[in-house]
Design a protein around this motif. Structure first.
Motif, PDB file in Angstrom:
ATOM      1  N   ILE A  79     -30.526   8.521  36.046  1.00 10.85           N
ATOM      2  CA  ILE A  79     -30.263   9.828  37.337  1.00 10.85           C
ATOM      3  C   ILE A  79     -31.031  10.969  36.615  1.00 10.85           C
ATOM      4  N   LEU A  80     -31.107  10.908  35.041  1.00 11.43           N
ATOM      5  CA  LEU A  80     -31.450  12.144  34.066  1.00 11.43           C
ATOM      6  C   LEU A  80     -33.258  11.584  34.284  1.00 11.43           C
ATOM      7  N   TYR A  81     -34.074  11.099  34.641  1.00 15.27           N
ATOM      8  CA  TYR A  81     -35.482  11.109  34.653  1.00 15.27           C
ATOM      9  C   TYR A  81     -35.726  11.727  36.059  1.00 15.27           C
ATOM     10  N   GLN A  82     -34.472  11.200  37.076  1.00 19.69           N
ATOM     11  CA  GLN A  82     -34.689  11.402  37.739  1.00 19.69           C
ATOM     12  C   GLN A  82     -34.683  13.065  37.792  1.00 19.69           C
ATOM     13  N   LEU A  83     -33.983  13.542  37.519  1.00 19.36           N
ATOM     14  CA  LEU A  83     -33.347  15.301  37.758  1.00 19.36           C
ATOM     15  C   LEU A  83     -34.714  16.109  37.180  1.00 19.36           C
TER      16      LEU A  83
ATOM     17  N   PHE B 190     -22.612  17.960  43.109  1.00 22.83           N
ATOM     18  CA  PHE B 190     -22.967  18.833  42.422  1.00 22.83           C
ATOM     19  C   PHE B 190     -23.453  19.283  44.440  1.00 22.83           C
ATOM     20  N   GLY B 191     -24.007  18.087  45.181  1.00 21.93           N
ATOM     21  CA  GLY B 191     -23.863  18.853  46.959  1.00 21.93           C
ATOM     22  C   GLY B 191     -23.261  19.908  47.878  1.00 21.93           C
ATOM     23  N   ARG B 192     -21.969  19.011  46.874  1.00 20.77           N
ATOM     24  CA  ARG B 192     -20.575  20.190  47.207  1.00 20.77           C
ATOM     25  C   ARG B 192     -20.936  21.416  47.202  1.00 20.77           C
ATOM     26  N   GLN B 193     -21.922  22.055  45.899  1.00 23.61           N
ATOM     27  CA  GLN B 193     -21.924  23.361  45.580  1.00 23.61           C
ATOM     28  C   GLN B 193     -22.851  24.171  46.218  1.00 23.61           C
ATOM     29  N   LEU B 194     -23.818  22.930  47.013  1.00 22.39           N
ATOM     30  CA  LEU B 194     -24.788  23.376  47.129  1.00 22.39           C
ATOM     31  C   LEU B 194     -24.826  23.538  48.735  1.00 22.39           C
ATOM     32  N   GLY B 195     -23.194  23.492  49.160  1.00 20.42           N
ATOM     33  CA  GLY B 195     -23.149  23.861  50.697  1.00 20.42           C
ATOM     34  C   GLY B 195     -22.962  22.396  51.259  1.00 20.42           C
ATOM     35  N   MET B 196     -23.244  21.218  51.063  1.00 17.42           N
ATOM     36  CA  MET B 196     -23.268  20.419  51.666  1.00 17.42           C
ATOM     37  C   MET B 196     -21.514  19.474  52.182  1.00 17.42           C
ATOM     38  N   ASN B 197     -21.664  19.130  53.157  1.00 18.12           N
ATOM     39  CA  ASN B 197     -20.348  19.047  53.881  1.00 18.12           C
ATOM     40  C   ASN B 197     -20.201  17.401  53.266  1.00 18.12           C
ATOM     41  N   ASP B 198     -19.319  16.778  54.146  1.00 13.86           N
ATOM     42  CA  ASP B 198     -18.808  15.300  53.948  1.00 13.86           C
ATOM     43  C   ASP B 198     -19.911  14.190  54.907  1.00 13.86           C
TER      44      ASP B 198
ATOM     45  N   GLU C 131     -29.909   7.517  47.154  1.00 13.40           N
ATOM     46  CA  GLU C 131     -30.403   7.665  49.027  1.00 13.40           C
ATOM     47  C   GLU C 131     -29.812  10.020  48.446  1.00 13.40           C
ATOM     48  N   VAL C 132     -28.643   9.424  48.113  1.00 14.31           N
ATOM     49  CA  VAL C 132     -27.583  11.013  47.572  1.00 14.31           C
ATOM     50  C   VAL C 132     -28.674  11.881  46.815  1.00 14.31           C
ATOM     51  N   PHE C 133     -28.814  11.260  45.738  1.00 12.86           N
ATOM     52  CA  PHE C 133     -30.078  12.397  45.129  1.00 12.86           C
ATOM     53  C   PHE C 133     -31.225  12.814  46.413  1.00 12.86           C
ATOM     54  N   LYS C 134     -31.578  12.022  47.403  1.00 13.39           N
ATOM     55  CA  LYS C 134     -32.939  11.654  48.050  1.00 13.39           C
ATOM     56  C   LYS C 134     -32.332  13.030  48.804  1.00 13.39           C
ATOM     57  N   ARG C 135     -31.026  13.367  49.138  1.00 15.80           N
ATOM     58  CA  ARG C 135     -30.531  14.094  50.349  1.00 15.80           C
ATOM     59  C   ARG C 135     -30.753  15.913  49.862  1.00 15.80           C
ATOM     60  N   ILE C 136     -30.117  15.426  48.490  1.00 13.24           N
ATOM     61  CA  ILE C 136     -29.527  16.655  47.970  1.00 13.24           C
ATOM     62  C   ILE C 136     -30.958  17.618  46.890  1.00 13.24           C
TER      63      ILE C 136
ATOM     64  N   ARG D 139     -41.080  16.669  43.677  1.00  9.19           N
ATOM     65  CA  ARG D 139     -41.126  15.820  44.874  1.00  9.19           C
ATOM     66  C   ARG D 139     -39.986  17.334  45.503  1.00  9.19           C
ATOM     67  N   LEU D 140     -40.232  18.242  44.749  1.00  5.07           N
ATOM     68  CA  LEU D 140     -40.365  19.321  45.671  1.00  5.07           C
ATOM     69  C   LEU D 140     -41.186  20.120  46.123  1.00  5.07           C
ATOM     70  N   LYS D 141     -41.895  20.510  47.501  1.00  6.22           N
ATOM     71  CA  LYS D 141     -42.399  21.101  47.919  1.00  6.22           C
ATOM     72  C   LYS D 141     -42.115  22.464  48.054  1.00  6.22           C
TER      73      LYS D 141
END
Length: 400
Positions: free
Chosen positions: A169-173, A112-120, A132-137, A179-181
């Motif tokens: 992770i399903l619950y968090q998704l 998901f992150g890569r498709q959002l354009g997030m690099n390594d 932490e991965v989810f928080k960064r996304i 959590r999004l402003k």
């Protein structure tokens, strides 16, 4: 007598082929018209329409047996939305992942992150906690003010990963928007399992299934129409005999109306006919293709298992139609031979249930009077198939 290699190479060079476009016979191909699915296309489009009106759509669950056109319809709707979005200034990201192809939660989230354009650097391929991965996304979505639609195909596999790891992770998704402003996240789940929701946390059910679309099975006549359309585009004229077409439709229609299986059958039958340098695809080619597909499916499934699942399958093979306790004893013996620590009997019992779902083994409850009940398992495939598939696994070579 001509050399067999030269004969095949000569045929390839001369362009002798009855299949003119193989891409049309691949399951990823999206036809201009999806037959017998107008109502479902309308329902999925209506669910996702709010994104074009600059608001967040409801989470959507799409159900149906394999080969009923679920992924095809969702991808087509997303493609159509994408075309219109490119002309709009409203930042939308349509993201697709198949949870069966991603074997870990971490891998799925990184996809998901890569498709959002997030690099390594922003999102390493390994090493972070799932939270932490989810928080960064979410931070990426927030900072970029993106309105993201995450499509998770075969979401039932993600539910299995969640139950194995305990990381929901399903619950968090489903609660991400709290959590999004800025920006938003919508979840579209595609499932082959009609009982999928029964296995979920009740908190997830209420937020995930805000809207639902159920795809019914195709009947034999509908599959025949789908095949006719694909054959017209993919094969040279008059190269598929009518009885072969009818047999394909009957075989796939008899198995819960699976159009994908029908298309696979006609593709493999066409390839077999070409190899035999036949000018037409016959019923015999379809029967041969059916046997080949079944064999390949079992091999692929067996190869995908981790080591301990493979050891359990071998334990069943060696114990032969045995109870959970007998299989566990056999499994422990195999662990000693390959030099691996054994898992608990409770975990092996769970594994047996998971493997049973794949159809490679079958189990039945046996009543033992005053001794209670036990479950006995047996293989549904041949021992030869297992030996052939596992023979290249270096760890297992001493026990096959």
């Amino acid at each position: 007598m001509s050399d067999p290699i030269d004969r095949l190479l000569d045929a390839a060079e001369s362009g002798k082929s009855i299949i003119k476009n193989r891409d049309i016979l691949h399951f990823t191909y999206i036809p201009n018209t999806i037959q017998h699915r107008n109502s479902e296309q309308e329902q999925v489009t209506q669910s996702l329409l709010p994104i074009l009106k600059h608001s967040r759509p409801s989470n959507l669950l799409v159900y149906g047996k394999p080969g009923t056109g679920k992924t095809l319809v969702v991808k087509k709707v997303l493609n159509k939305i994408q075309e219109r979005v490119e002309k709009s200034k409203f930042p939308i990201k349509l993201i697709y992942a198949n949870s069966k192809e991603e074997t870990t939660l971490y891998g799925l989230l990184v996809s998901f992150g890569r498709q959002l354009g997030m690099n390594d650097k922003e999102l390493p391929g390994t090493g972070l906690a799932i939270s932490e991965v989810f928080k960064r996304i979410l931070n990426n979505i927030d900072e970029s003010k993106i309105n993201a639609i995450f499509v998770i195909d075969e979401i039932d596999y993600l539910a299995q990963l969640v139950s194995k790891t305990g990381k929901d992770i399903l619950y968090q998704l489903t609660r991400a928007n709290e959590r999004l402003k800025q920006g938003s996240l919508t979840l579209v789940g595609i499932s082959n399992d009609l009982t999928f929701k029964e296995k979920l946390d009740p908190r997830v059910i209420s937020s995930l299934g805000e809207e639902e679309v159920v795809f019914t099975n195709y009947n034999v006549e509908q599959i025949k129409k789908i095949l006719e359309e694909r054959i017209d585009e993919a094969f040279i004229p008059n190269s598929v005999e009518d009885p072969a077409l009818n047999l394909c439709a009957a075989l796939a229609g008899g198995e819960h109306g699976d159009a994908r299986r029908a298309i696979d059958l006609i593709r493999v039958a066409g390839e077999i006919a070409e190899r035999q340098q036949s000018e037409k695809v016959s019923q015999d080619h379809v029967r041969e293709a059916s046997l080949k597909i079944e064999e390949n499916k079992e091999e692929t499934s067996l190869k995908s298992y981790p080591l301990h699942e493979k050891l359990v399958i071998l334990a069943i093979m060696k114990a032969g139609g045995s109870s959970t306790g007998e299989i566990y004893s056999s499994y422990k013996g195999l662990c000693k031979i390959v030099g691996r620590d054994e898992l608990t009997q409770r975990r092996i019992t769970q594994m047996l249930s998971e493997i049973e779902l794949s159809g490679i083994i079958s189990g039945r409850l046996i009543h033992q009077g005053i001794h209670g009940r036990t479950k006995k398992y047996k293989l549904t495939i041949s021992s030869e198939m297992i030996k052939k598939t596992f023979k290249d696994d270096l760890t297992l070579q001493d026990i096959i």
